[in-house]
Write an enzyme that holds these catalytic residues in place. Structure first.
Site, PDB file in Angstrom:
ATOM      1  N   ASP A  33       7.370  -5.662  22.331  1.00  0.00           N
ATOM      2  CA  ASP A  33       8.706  -6.208  22.085  1.00  0.00           C
ATOM      3  C   ASP A  33       8.637  -7.722  21.968  1.00  0.00           C
ATOM      4  OD1 ASP A  33       9.720  -3.671  22.355  1.00  0.00           O
ATOM      5  OD2 ASP A  33      10.180  -3.907  24.487  1.00  0.00           O
ATOM      6  N   GLU A  42      13.581   1.546  28.219  1.00  0.00           N
ATOM      7  CA  GLU A  42      14.191   2.054  26.988  1.00  0.00           C
ATOM      8  C   GLU A  42      15.716   2.017  27.080  1.00  0.00           C
ATOM      9  OE1 GLU A  42      12.461   2.399  24.374  1.00  0.00           O
ATOM     10  OE2 GLU A  42      10.548   2.217  25.433  1.00  0.00           O
ATOM     11  N   PRO A  93       0.827  -1.201   0.000  1.00  0.00           N
ATOM     12  CA  PRO A  93       0.000   0.000   0.000  1.00  0.00           C
ATOM     13  C   PRO A  93       0.867   1.260   0.000  1.00  0.00           C
ATOM     14  CG  PRO A  93      -0.707  -1.504   1.732  1.00  0.00           C
ATOM     15  CD  PRO A  93       0.533  -2.078   1.152  1.00  0.00           C
TER      16      PRO A  93
HETATM   17  P1  ADP Z   1      -1.398   2.824  -3.709  1.00  0.00           P
HETATM   18  O1  ADP Z   1      -2.504   2.989  -4.683  1.00  0.00           O
HETATM   19  O2  ADP Z   1      -0.256   2.001  -4.201  1.00  0.00           O
HETATM   20  O3  ADP Z   1      -1.837   2.378  -2.348  1.00  0.00           O
HETATM   21  P2  ADP Z   1      -1.234   5.619  -4.061  1.00  0.00           P
HETATM   22  O4  ADP Z   1      -0.929   5.704  -5.504  1.00  0.00           O
HETATM   23  O5  ADP Z   1      -2.633   5.862  -3.675  1.00  0.00           O
HETATM   24  O6  ADP Z   1      -0.746   4.248  -3.469  1.00  0.00           O
HETATM   25  O7  ADP Z   1      -0.257   6.588  -3.294  1.00  0.00           O
HETATM   26  C1  ADP Z   1      -0.715   7.461  -2.306  1.00  0.00           C
HETATM   27  C2  ADP Z   1       0.051   8.752  -2.379  1.00  0.00           C
HETATM   28  O8  ADP Z   1       1.417   8.553  -2.064  1.00  0.00           O
HETATM   29  C3  ADP Z   1       0.040   9.363  -3.735  1.00  0.00           C
HETATM   30  O9  ADP Z   1      -1.055  10.188  -3.910  1.00  0.00           O
HETATM   31  C4  ADP Z   1       1.336  10.135  -3.765  1.00  0.00           C
HETATM   32  O10 ADP Z   1       1.157  11.404  -3.184  1.00  0.00           O
HETATM   33  C5  ADP Z   1       2.240   9.335  -2.882  1.00  0.00           C
HETATM   34  N1  ADP Z   1       3.117   8.447  -3.661  1.00  0.00           N
HETATM   35  C6  ADP Z   1       3.100   7.108  -3.609  1.00  0.00           C
HETATM   36  N2  ADP Z   1       4.048   6.591  -4.422  1.00  0.00           N
HETATM   37  C7  ADP Z   1       4.648   7.620  -5.018  1.00  0.00           C
HETATM   38  C8  ADP Z   1       5.701   7.733  -5.969  1.00  0.00           C
HETATM   39  N3  ADP Z   1       6.315   6.662  -6.476  1.00  0.00           N
HETATM   40  N4  ADP Z   1       6.065   8.971  -6.360  1.00  0.00           N
HETATM   41  C9  ADP Z   1       5.465  10.045  -5.850  1.00  0.00           C
HETATM   42  N5  ADP Z   1       4.463  10.014  -4.965  1.00  0.00           N
HETATM   43  C10 ADP Z   1       4.056   8.817  -4.519  1.00  0.00           C
HETATM   44 ZN    ZN Z   2      10.497  -1.929  24.376  1.00  0.00          ZN
END
Ligand code: ADP
Ligand code: ZN
Ligand code: MG
Length: 591
Positions: A485, A410, A189
């Site tokens: 942990d 810690e 994600p």
């Molecule tokens: P996914 O669909 O893979 O979960 P998204 O495309 O929705 O991820 O990414 C969420 C946000 O993270 C994007 O809107 C962008 O702002 C940022 N982001 C993610 N990957 C990149 C990348 N390779 N380059 C620039 N921005 C990115």
């Molecule tokens: Zn700890």
């Protein structure tokens, strides 16, 4: 709700019709009262007689009775001086039909009124079940291009071909080339799958239809399939176009999985998707891009040639990629002169594109809150910690006793980490609570790592257990604070034994549990791939590894007890210590 309201109204109506005080008496009783001279009012209908009589106490009582063939009734009424008697027309079947029909129409009208209002007010839900909720995004307005995506050059290169095709679908056909119909993007994600799909549409200048597969699977059977159909129809009208289906795994899981697996809604939706994929022709200029973070559960039927035969990974970005992504997102942010994005990139291994975007954004917000002109390095550092560990909770009050426990815990992590080789440098330690954690020790690797050796994992386990050991040594007591942990340590140890082949007793075998997510379906027949004996052996090995790590942590902390005490004292005093400050304390303790 409606049924209830309806029933209520009916009951009310019934109650209104029968005056509640009316008693039903037998005809003989009526005649007796008449002869006693107590009846003073009578209404006679062919089917009912109603009236009033005086009861024993002299109160007026309403009554009704069923008439009998009684030719002398009128004579008797006159004879016993009933002052007021009259006939009444029977309510014929016609009037009752009209009456009931009117009632029905009234209720129907009310119902109609409310439903219509709801439909108009509430997003036309009731009337558009089968419609796709896909959003059409016209790329002319909010253009996303490949320039907005950084750190995944290979994926962009592969998608470039798709862009060319969308720009001139005819050209490819003429040369006899075959374009993929579907492209499957997979990756963790936040790695930019959605972004890439948008960028494809943006680069080609074609409309972008986006829908999430989980929207297809709704309560009503058949709705998903009809939504898929509608989505493709819409796109075909606007071709060339990109259709983007997010979370493909929501519909695209292996079929025949799970109890009663046959004909469920999800499967119908998946079938419709396959039909649509097979049904459109090359020259129509439509590309279906789907995204998932679980490529392993996708139904193989989807991956056959002519369907999603192009699969493109969006990996977590490397060092250079992270720097580029940070650059992309700081284009519109004013950065102070002390900010070097390559430093931030170095400190963020394992961050996804979305995490990095978040770091920049949080940094900008922090700088704004502090009334700064530009975002400075310390803003970004603070926001980095936020993204890692959640926001600092200044308001949480810890008692002194608790503070001491957390400080020792810690410090235990820190001392073990500092004294073992092969561990990531300690960047910061804090007993200011953050998100869920009461305190935290921030260790950052020097560089990206793709391989981890056995000794590194063992050392990491010792560091994880160091917190609990320190508590034990300082207070002769353990607390719940070590739960996280322990969970991490156990999961590492299990992986060492069952996946990495790092236990002598088990040897270089992979005994990974099969993916249990598909509940009771496919996997039922497979079962565990090892015997009960082996399972016991695994448990024994996991325990041995954890205990060894604990012994290692304990030994280090006992020999360096003074360092532990010094560090904890300092931490109680200052709450946060940087890597350099920790170094200073360690050197002081040595000399
Ligand atoms: P996914 O669909 O893979 O979960 P998204 O495309 O929705 O991820 O990414 C969420 C946000 O993270 C994007 O809107 C962008 O702002 C940022 N982001 C993610 N990957 C990149 C990348 N390779 N380059 C620039 N921005 C990115
Ligand atoms: Zn700890
Ligand atoms: Mg997404």
């Amino acid at each position: 709700m409606w049924a209830l309201a309806f029933a209520l109204i009916i009951v009310l109506f019934q109650n209104l019709k029968n005056t509640p005080s009316e008693v039903e008496i037998p005809y003989s009783a009526f005649k007796a009262k008449l002869r006693d001279g107590r009846v003073n009012q009578v209404k006679v209908r062919p089917d009912l007689i109603r009236g009033e009589y005086k009861d024993d106490a002299g109160h007026v009582q309403h009554f009704r009775t069923l008439p009998m063939p009684d030719l002398k009734l009128v004579e008797e009424l006159e004879a016993y001086h009933v002052q007021d008697f009259q006939g009444e027309a029977d309510r014929s079947w016609l009037t009752s039909v009209v009456f009931n029909l009117g009632l029905f129409l009234l209720f129907f009208g009310l119902w109609w009124f409310f439903v219509i209002r709801q439909v108009q007010g509430g997003g036309k839900q009731a009337l558009s079940f089968g419609r796709s909720r896909a959003r059409r995004v016209d790329e002319k307005k909010t253009v996303t291009t490949f320039a907005d995506v950084a750190g995944c050059d290979e994926s962009k290169e592969e998608l470039q071909e798709v862009v060319e095709f969308l720009k001139s679908p005819g050209k490819f056909e003429k040369l006899g080339g075959k374009m993929p119909k579907g492209v499957l993007l997979f990756g963790a994600p936040g790695t930019g799958k959605t972004l890439l799909a948008r960028a494809v549409a943006g680069e080609a200048g074609v409309p972008f239809f986006s829908a999430s597969a989980s929207e297809f699977v709704e309560m009503f059977v058949g709705v998903g399939a009809s939504r898929v159909r509608d989505l493709f129809d819409q796109a075909k009208k606007a071709a060339p176009a990109v259709i983007f289906v997010d979370e493909l795994d929501a519909v695209g899981r292996h079929r025949f999985a799970g109890i009663g697996g046959g004909h469920d809604e999800r499967e119908q939706t998946l079938n419709q998707l396959l039909i649509e994929l097979d049904g459109f022709e090359q020259h129509q200029g439509i590309i279906l891009i789907a995204a998932t973070n679980r490529p392993d559960v996708i139904d193989p039927a989807l991956l056959r040639p002519g369907r999603f035969d192009r699969q493109i990974a969006t990996p977590l970005p490397h060092l250079k990629g992270r720097e580029d992504i940070l650059k992309v997102h700081s284009r519109k942010v004013r950065l102070g002169p002390d900010v070097d994005l390559s430093i931030i990139a170095r400190r963020t291994p394992g961050f996804s594109g979305a995490d990095l975007a978040n770091v920049i954004n949080e940094g900008a917000l922090l700088a704004a809150r502090r009334g700064k002109e530009a975002v400075e390095l310390n803003d970004l550092e603070e926001s980095l910690e936020r993204v890692v560990a959640g926001p600092q909770r200044k308001s949480r009050i810890m008692s002194d006793a608790e503070k001491k426990v957390v400080a020792y815990h810690e410090s235990g992590h820190v001392v073990v980490a500092k004294l073992l080789s092969n561990t990531d440098p300690v960047h910061k330690v804090s007993i200011v609570s953050r998100g869920q954690a009461l305190g935290y020790t921030l260790q950052l690797p020097k560089e990206d790592k793709h391989l981890t050796s056995r000794s590194e994992i063992s050392n990491r386990l010792a560091v994880l257990l160091g917190g609990r050991c320190a508590e034990e040594m300082a207070f002769d007591e353990v607390t719940t604070g070590a739960a996280d942990d322990l969970a991490k340590a156990s999961s590492f140890a299990i992986k060492m034994v069952t996946e990495f082949g790092m236990s002598e007793k088990i040897g270089p075998l992979s005994l990974k549990e099969p993916d249990r997510e598909i509940f009771l379906g496919r996997d039922l027949s497979q079962g565990a791939s090892y015997s009960q004996n082996t399972a016991e052996l695994i448990d024994g090995e996991v325990k041995r590894i954890i205990l060894a790590a604990q012994a290692m942590a304990r030994e280090i902390l006992t020999t360096h007890r003074k360092k532990l005490d010094d560090l904890a004292a300092k931490l109680i005093d200052r709450e946060v210590l940087s890597g350099e400050e920790i170094d200073a304390i360690f050197q002081g303790a040595v000399s």
